[in-house]
Scaffold this active site. Structure first.
Site, short mmCIF file in Angstrom:
data_model
loop_
_atom_site.label_atom_id
_atom_site.label_comp_id
_atom_site.label_asym_id
_atom_site.label_seq_id
_atom_site.Cartn_x
_atom_site.Cartn_y
_atom_site.Cartn_z
CG ASP A 101 -0.22 -4.89 6.75
OD1 ASP A 101 -0.21 -4.98 7.98
OD2 ASP A 101 -0.97 -4.11 6.11
CD GLU A 142 -2.20 -8.11 9.75
OE1 GLU A 142 -2.78 -7.54 10.64
OE2 GLU A 142 -2.24 -7.67 8.62
CD GLN A 202 -0.69 -0.69 3.69
OE1 GLN A 202 -1.60 -1.47 3.53
NE2 GLN A 202 -0.22 -0.39 4.90
#
Ligand SMILES: O=P(O)(O)O[C@H]1O[C@H](CO)[C@@H](O[C@H]2O[C@H](CO)[C@@H](O)[C@H](O)[C@H]2O)[C@H](O)[C@H]1O
Length: 669
Positions: free
Chosen positions: A399, A428, A328
């Site tokens: 993530d 995750e 991101q």
């Protein structure tokens, strides 16, 4: 007429319910080096003929298969086993066929016993043996020809020829050359992905490097949450100074939240406020600034050389550095300018920030996995991993993988594993179970779980049964975390040391892979940002903190001991032999783990009422968990050092959380 071979209509044996296999072989099962795979299947055919079956195994790419016989286990179930001793893909398949030779021999034996065997029976046998000779070579072929001639030789007595047919070495010789012309095989080989040992047994410690400064420089200072904006920004050098202490606690993976430059635009302030004050460092997950993106290092953490040094020094303590890969971008990330097509634009031209309702991540833009430019995007993301692998990193915590496309991860992990099969990916993905499982099937080595929210003995029993007894055991490696920077569970919010101790022991013994976010955990950090929230007050996600690692209330000594116990007891290094034991008190949870040889048995009893004494009887019978037939036996608590003599079946327990909420017993022979 030429004999027809292996035509579908000629196959009489069927192979059903092959275990383990995932979705008909679409995904590989997982093992670590040295582990075994127990294979079983229903194998059956029409009629009364006898069957044979074998298991064929090879590391992928090997030219030849290793073949071992499957053994019948009754009721048409057949079983076999193999071990994996190299990294990467392995293939296994099953083969089964009608054993006409053995069928004939068994018939001959019965007829001979009933005195009804005749020359024709022996001629049939001679033809079968001759056919076997045709499949053999050299000396064996000659011996089989001789045997066939003996069976067909009517000048010899029937008894003599029957004896020759049923003689042990003759049987073995014939069986060496089976007739596979109508064999049945699986439509395609099944696969195993083999990881290195650390994939199955690891202890993770997460820390924010930017908070390492004070602790490393002046350990005795610290105290409660520091709030001064003047706090020094920790560096990789400070983390290096902490390595001996983290290694002493027994962790083998040191996991760092993202280490990249942090965006300025929409930077988050303390306690997740949307306005950062001057000097606020921002969230490390808001990746990218004018100083670089996913391949850059936050300048205040140090240089690439400092990072390489950290990776190297960690290795000297038998630890590895794990990096957080969060795909991101902060609005300031170079990709936003360079590849605007990789982001979703709203009608007004702006880019939509990320959300995981009700959480809002205004400081980041998600990547668009439906972009027409997906090939360039995928390749760039792969380069990010390859870059850090080139820096010596072989463990990644990924993530939110469930917010990127599944085919992307399957492709990426395959690309990395083709080059580096030792790389470990921890997913995750706090998301719905099927999405978690699909990521694991698609290649993730380990996975975060719901452990943090399973807070009663019954919930844990059910959850662990699902993970270790049902299908997920073949592909989903749980990694249990009692806390993370995002999750301060209500159970810990009282600050009761017994809750911290119990959750630590549960994570470290129920799962062979576990981790904590420290030093918050060992220092019993427990204040939520507001009642009902699972976010920490003054979370390190948004500010630099100081930690007094020398606080006398620290539970670091307990953590050290638990990690030492995990290393010394093989039973705790896998989840395959976990058993729950009945207890008469619903606040108590009792389970044991046994190593593969049955030599090491660890029994864990936890009082999950962290504020009251609880007692009851636990059903624990040695023959049920290990090969020890006699009682009484001694259970030795590896935490307190106390021993008790127990008898088979029901034994009394009492756990006072003010003293210790757990017994971590080893069973002495
Ligand atoms: O959405 P999750 O609960 O799975 O959380 C994970 O992803 C979050 C977004 O990456 C991450 O959130 C943190 O970083 C954000 C971006 O800087 C920031 O806006 C959030 O406030 C912060 O919590 C979270 O840490 C991660 O575990």
């Amino acid at each position: 007429m030429k004999k027809k071979l292996n035509q579908p209509g000629q196959k009489r044996v069927v192979i059903d319910r092959v275990e383990p296999s995932l979705d008909g072989g679409a995904f590989p099962i997982k093992r670590v080096l040295g582990e075994s795979v127990q294979v079983e299947a229903d194998i059956l055919a029409d009629g009364h003929d006898l069957l044979r079956a074998s298991l064929l195994v090879r590391p992928k790419g090997a030219r030849t298969w290793r073949e071992t016989p499957l053994k019948p286990a009754g009721n048409d179930l057949w079983r076999g086993c193999f071990s994996v001793d190299s990294l990467g893909y392995w293939e296994y398949t099953l083969r089964a066929w009608i054993d006409h030779s053995q069928t004939w021999r068994e018939g001959l034996r019965k007829k001979h016993d009933a005195d009804v065997a005749d020359d024709t029976d022996l001629e049939i046998g001679a033809a079968l043996v001759r056919a076997a000779a045709g499949r053999a070579r050299g000396k064996d072929a000659r011996r089989l020809e001789d045997l066939a001639a003996t069976l067909a030789d009517r000048s010899k007595s029937l008894d003599r020829r029957v004896e020759a047919a049923l003689e042990k070495t003759a049987e073995e010789l014939v069986d060496r050359y089976p007739d596979l012309s109508h064999k049945t095989e699986l439509p395609q080989p099944l696969r195993v992905w083999v990881d290195r040992e650390r994939a199955g047994f690891s202890a993770w410690y997460e820390l924010f490097p930017r908070s390492a400064g004070i602790a490393a420089a002046a350990p005795a200072v610290g105290g409660p949450a520091g709030e001064s904006p003047a706090l020094p920004h920790g560096t990789f050098r400070d983390v290096i100074a902490l390595l001996p202490e983290i290694a002493r606690m027994g962790f083998d993976i040191l996991y760092l939240p993202p280490i990249h430059p942090i965006g300025e635009t929409k930077r988050k302030g303390r306690n997740n406020t949307t306005q950062a004050a001057a000097g606020d460092p921002g969230s490390p997950w808001a990746i990218g600034s004018a100083e670089g993106g996913h391949r850059a290092i936050h300048p205040r953490l140090g240089s690439r050389e400092d990072f390489l040094d950290l990776v190297e020094k960690a290795r000297t303590y038998q630890m590895e550095i794990a990096l957080d890969i969060a795909f991101q971008c902060s609005p300031d990330h170079p990709w936003v300018e360079e590849h605007p097509q990789w982001f979703v634009h709203r009608p007004d031209g702006s880019i939509q920030y990320a959300e995981n309702p009700p959480k809002k991540y205004e400081d980041i833009y998600p990547l668009d996995f439906e972009t027409d430019d997906w090939e360039a995007l995928w390749n760039e993301l792969l380069q990010v991993f390859l870059y850090w692998i080139d820096c010596g990193v072989q463990v990644f915590r990924v993530d939110n993988p469930h917010t990127k496309s599944f085919p992307f991860w399957e492709w990426l992990i395959e690309e990395v594993h083709q080059r580096w099969p030792e790389v470990i990916f921890l997913a995750e993905a706090f998301t719905r179970p099927k999405r978690m499982y699909r990521l694991a099937k698609g290649g993730f080595t380990q996975s975060y779980t719901y452990f943090t929210w399973r807070n009663s003995p019954e919930e844990l029993r059910q959850y662990l049964t699902e993970l270790t007894r049902e299908k997920p055991r073949e592909f989903f490696r749980p990694n249990f975390w009692p806390n993370t920077p995002d999750i301060l569970h209500e159970d810990l919010q009282s600050g009761n040391p017994a809750a911290f101790a119990a959750r630590l022991v549960l994570a470290a013994t129920l799962s062979s892979n576990y981790g904590i976010y420290g030093p918050a955990y060992e220092l019993l950090e427990h204040k939520p940002v507001r009642p009902g929230s699972e976010e920490y007050l003054n979370s390190e996600k948004y500010e630099i903190r100081t930690w007094n690692r020398h606080d006398p209330r620290s539970i670091a000594p307990l953590i050290t001991r638990v990690n030492e116990i995990r290393r010394k007891n093989r039973a705790l290094q896998s989840n395959r032999n976990l058993r729950f034991h009945a207890v008469t008190n619903p606040h108590l949870l009792c389970y044991s783990k046994t190593d593969d040889d049955g030599d090491n048995i660890v029994l864990v009893c936890v009082n999950m009422d962290y504020s009251g004494v609880q007692s009851g009887k636990v059903e624990f019978s040695l023959p049920a968990v290990g090969p020890y037939p006699h009682h009484p036996f001694v259970v030795r608590d590896l935490l307190s050092g106390h021993s008790w003599t127990w008898h088979d079946y029901w034994n009394y327990l009492e756990l006072d959380p003010a003293i210790s909420p757990v017994h971590l017993f080893v069973i002495d022979r």
